[in-house]
Design an enzyme around this catalytic site. Structure first.
Site, PDB file in Angstrom:
ATOM      1  N   ASP A  63      27.080 -12.371  18.368  1.00  0.00           N
ATOM      2  CA  ASP A  63      26.476 -13.711  18.547  1.00  0.00           C
ATOM      3  C   ASP A  63      25.757 -14.337  17.311  1.00  0.00           C
ATOM      4  OD1 ASP A  63      27.251 -13.135  20.976  1.00  0.00           O
ATOM      5  OD2 ASP A  63      25.119 -12.793  22.012  1.00  0.00           O
ATOM      6  N   MET A  86      31.495 -15.537  23.998  1.00  0.00           N
ATOM      7  CA  MET A  86      30.472 -14.817  23.825  1.00  0.00           C
ATOM      8  C   MET A  86      29.329 -15.510  23.386  1.00  0.00           C
ATOM      9  SD  MET A  86      31.020 -10.804  23.513  1.00  0.00           S
ATOM     10  CE  MET A  86      31.672  -9.680  24.678  1.00  0.00           C
ATOM     11  N   TYR A  91      35.981 -10.000  25.888  1.00  0.00           N
ATOM     12  CA  TYR A  91      36.186  -8.515  25.216  1.00  0.00           C
ATOM     13  C   TYR A  91      37.213  -8.648  24.004  1.00  0.00           C
ATOM     14  CZ  TYR A  91      32.524  -7.276  28.527  1.00  0.00           C
ATOM     15  OH  TYR A  91      31.491  -7.187  29.372  1.00  0.00           O
TER      16      TYR A  91
HETATM   17  O1  LIG Z   1      29.382  -6.223  28.441  1.00  0.00           O
HETATM   18  P1  LIG Z   1      28.687  -5.792  27.339  1.00  0.00           P
HETATM   19  O2  LIG Z   1      29.018  -4.677  26.754  1.00  0.00           O
HETATM   20  O3  LIG Z   1      27.180  -5.640  27.947  1.00  0.00           O
HETATM   21  O4  LIG Z   1      28.466  -6.870  26.282  1.00  0.00           O
HETATM   22  C1  LIG Z   1      28.234  -8.047  26.574  1.00  0.00           C
HETATM   23  C2  LIG Z   1      27.352  -8.878  25.716  1.00  0.00           C
HETATM   24  O5  LIG Z   1      27.758  -8.387  24.263  1.00  0.00           O
HETATM   25  C3  LIG Z   1      27.505  -9.303  23.535  1.00  0.00           C
HETATM   26  O6  LIG Z   1      28.781  -9.808  22.970  1.00  0.00           O
HETATM   27  C4  LIG Z   1      26.574  -9.215  22.022  1.00  0.00           C
HETATM   28  O7  LIG Z   1      25.453  -8.413  22.805  1.00  0.00           O
HETATM   29  P2  LIG Z   1      24.812  -7.513  21.857  1.00  0.00           P
HETATM   30  O8  LIG Z   1      25.037  -8.152  20.188  1.00  0.00           O
HETATM   31  O9  LIG Z   1      23.371  -7.815  21.988  1.00  0.00           O
HETATM   32  O10 LIG Z   1      25.423  -6.117  21.722  1.00  0.00           O
HETATM   33  C5  LIG Z   1      27.011 -10.706  24.426  1.00  0.00           C
HETATM   34  O11 LIG Z   1      27.403 -11.932  23.880  1.00  0.00           O
HETATM   35  C6  LIG Z   1      27.442 -10.628  25.686  1.00  0.00           C
HETATM   36  O12 LIG Z   1      26.618 -10.910  26.665  1.00  0.00           O
END
Ligand SMILES: O=P(O)(O)OC[C@H]1O[C@](O)(COP(=O)(O)O)[C@@H](O)[C@@H]1O
Ligand SMILES: Nc1ncnc2c1ncn2[C@@H]1O[C@H](COP(=O)(O)OP(=O)(O)O)[C@@H](O)[C@H]1O
Ligand SMILES: [Mg+2]
EC number: 2.7.1.11
Length: 569
Positions: free
Chosen positions: A294, A337, A449
């Site tokens: 992010d 994301m 993803y």
């Molecule tokens: O489904 P998961 O693994 O919780 O990941 C979703 C989240 O991971 C992210 O890509 C990044 O989150 P982090 O950097 O906190 O790991 C967010 O944009 C998204 O909400």
């Protein structure tokens, strides 16, 4: 968080000045070119000196201010003797990182083995000058004060660990990000090839792996080609940060360098680990490598994997565009994301040029009525017969919450689970055109993803390598920190600085204006929104400084807070 300024104890003024004079006589400062080799005054020579000598040079003029700072912050010694701030001339402030010598007075130093390394020993000016620092703000005016600086990353002349003494471990936590495997590979290869360290362990599945799984021995051979794969060979997880159990295991297994790859949550965890290690007086260095798809980690220019993710997002946007163009009144909607920060959506939009509207968490919008999103979509379809919308996952959560009761569910790390803005918008847009009896079709693409599970691209691979090397140099030299690029130079940043605020798109800055002008979308903002955004920017960039009466230091932080957000041009 309360903070404390590490300063020489009372009565050390003369001693401090004597050391300053010695350093100046020895020519230990004032060179500062890129890769400057410094024969005298290496930081770890200082490490053997008493606690007071670990402070950076403080000019006589500013010293009375620092005394005031110390007195003011004595009240809050408990949570951190961890913040090290010192002043120099012309408003210079160093926001320094902790060092082993801060709490282990006689920690020994050794010559850096790199000086005998066949590849590196030939490099002129390979070691960084111990006094080198990196400014937080590079755009200055004629009469600007010098402002806040961070310690420059890089190899030191002297290190605090002997090669065969090092027992290092690596852990990756949080969500995936392109480049995780490259960082792991380069940590292992860098430790082995630069510093002859052969005792390296992988912690499996994030923080909980410290106490719930076996540690896996890793060597350059076992990680040789992992950079070609997405994900992390070590596994990752959310939740499971039990500081005491983690440090018990570090202590019991004799680990003395901990490399922690992860996002904002992970760096908070790294800080807790560091504090516990320090409370126990352990000779352990903690090096955080910031990972965040992010791009929401404060201070650093950009996180690794971000470029790869933006590149991959282009494929989804292209598909959305093809679908939209091939239908009558076609809309392609892509969700990307970005929980609190819309950088991926913003950069993917700017890169694509096919996007008609980009929605991010930082910029409020509304659906109905004059100037609302639905009116814009209608107009765009009438003008162009197709349209592409990019929405960051964290956008519009407040408006969805008005129609769907928010569940307030959290993930294992305590992050709020978001409602699906993409699906919600799809239904809203469909309903709107149905009520208008206007023919249209909308294709919703959710590549969430897919953009983070890919291997990193070439540029990110190089970036990951440099980050890993900087982390190793810092840990070998006894520092604990989060490593990051600040204005293009690698720096060691105090944990408290990267965890206390979050990097967000500034909708009052030029980059967002460029986006608005490129998509031609309405800004959806009222004057109240703009005022609130300005105030939020101002507050978000203010680090949790000790409540002190040190005017100079406070001014330096204020001045740096006025810096544009990361990556702003
Ligand atoms: O489904 P998961 O693994 O919780 O990941 C979703 C989240 O991971 C992210 O890509 C990044 O989150 P982090 O950097 O906190 O790991 C967010 O944009 C998204 O909400
Ligand atoms: N405030 C905190 N203190 C200690 N550990 C934390 C904190 N916040 C998150 N963590 C831990 O950091 C790890 C990763 O956090 P998470 O928010 O899932 O991902 P990211 O580091 O990518 O933001 C998890 O194991 C979580 O328990
Ligand atoms: Mg996070």
């Amino acid at each position: 968080m309360a903070s404390h300024i590490i300063l020489p104890p009372d009565g050390d003024d003369d001693e401090q000045q004597r050391r300053e004079d010695e350093e100046n006589d020895g020519g230990g400062s004032g060179s500062g070119g890129d890769g400057e080799q410094q024969q005298q005054g290496g930081g770890n020579a200082k490490a053997a000196l008493p606690f007071s000598a670990m402070c950076v040079r403080i000019s006589r003029d500013s010293y009375p201010n620092l005394r005031a700072l110390r007195n003011a912050s004595h009240a809050s010694l408990t949570d951190a003797a961890y913040v090290k701030i010192s002043e120099g001339d012309f408003g210079y402030v160093l926001d320094d990182v902790p060092h082993l010598a801060d709490y282990i007075p006689d920690v020994p130093t050794y010559p850096n083995p790199l000086q005998d390394h066949p590849a590196y020993s030939t490099v002129k000016q390979y070691f960084v000058n111990e006094d080198d620092t990196v400014p937080q703000k590079v755009v200055v005016q004629k009469n600007s004060r010098r402002g806040v600086h961070f310690r420059r990353a890089g190899p030191r002349q002297r290190v605090n660990f002997e090669s065969d003494e090092v027992k290092a471990c690596i852990v990756s936590c949080g969500g995936l990000c392109p480049g995780l495997n490259t960082v792991i590979r380069e940590l292992v290869c860098g430790l082995a090839h630069m510093y002859n360290v052969n005792n390296i362990f992988g912690i499996q599945n994030g923080y909980k792996g410290f106490y719930s799984s076996n540690y896996v021995a890793i060597t350059p051979k076992t990680v040789n080609d992992i950079h070609k794969r997405g994900g992390t060979v070590l596994g990752t997880s959310r939740g499971g940060h039990d500081t005491k159990k983690i440090v018990d295991n570090i202590q019991d297994r004799g680990i003395n360098q901990v490399y922690i790859i992860g996002g904002d949550g992970t760096q908070k965890g790294a800080y807790e680990i560091y504090k516990e290690i320090r409370k126990r007086g352990l000779k352990v260095a903690v090096a955080g490598v910031p990972k965040t798809i992010d791009n929401d980690i404060a201070i650093i220019d950009k996180s690794f994997g971000f470029d790869s993710a933006v590149e991959e997002a282009q494929r989804a946007i292209n598909s959305a565009h093809v679908e939209a163009c091939s239908a009558e009144n076609g809309i392609g909607l892509v969700k990307l994301m970005g929980r609190y920060s819309g950088f991926i959506a913003m950069y993917a939009t700017l890169a694509s040029r096919d996007v008609d509207c980009c929605l991010i968490p930082e910029s409020p919008f509304y659906m109905d009525g004059e100037g609302g999103l639905l009116q814009y979509v209608e107009r765009r379809l009438k003008e162009n017969k197709h349209m592409v919308i990019v929405v960051a996952e964290g956008a519009g959560q407040d408006i969805i919450a008005k129609s769907i009761p928010a569940s307030d569910q959290l993930d294992a790390s305590g992050n709020k689970l978001l409602l699906d803005i993409g699906l919600w918008l799809t239904h809203k847009i469909k309903d709107h055109f149905k009520s208008k009896k206007m023919e249209m079709t909308i294709k919703y693409i959710d590549p969430t993803y897919m953009i983070r599970a890919i291997p990193s691209n070439a540029a990110d691979n190089v970036y990951c390598t440099l980050l890993a090397h900087s982390a190793i140099h810092g840990a070998m030299a006894g520092y604990s920190f989060t490593v990051g690029m600040v204005n293009g130079r690698h720096a060691y940043i105090p944990f408290y600085r990267v965890t206390s605020t979050r990097n967000k798109v500034k909708i009052t800055d030029r980059m967002w204006a460029r986006l608005l002008s490129s998509t031609n979308q309405p800004s959806f903002l009222s004057q109240k929104d703009i005022d609130e955004a300005r105030e939020a920017d101002r507050l978000a960039n203010k680090p949790p400084l000790p409540s002190v009466a040190n005017h100079n230091v406070a001014r330096a932080f204020d001045q740096s807070a006025a810096t544009s957000s990361n990556g702003e041009i």
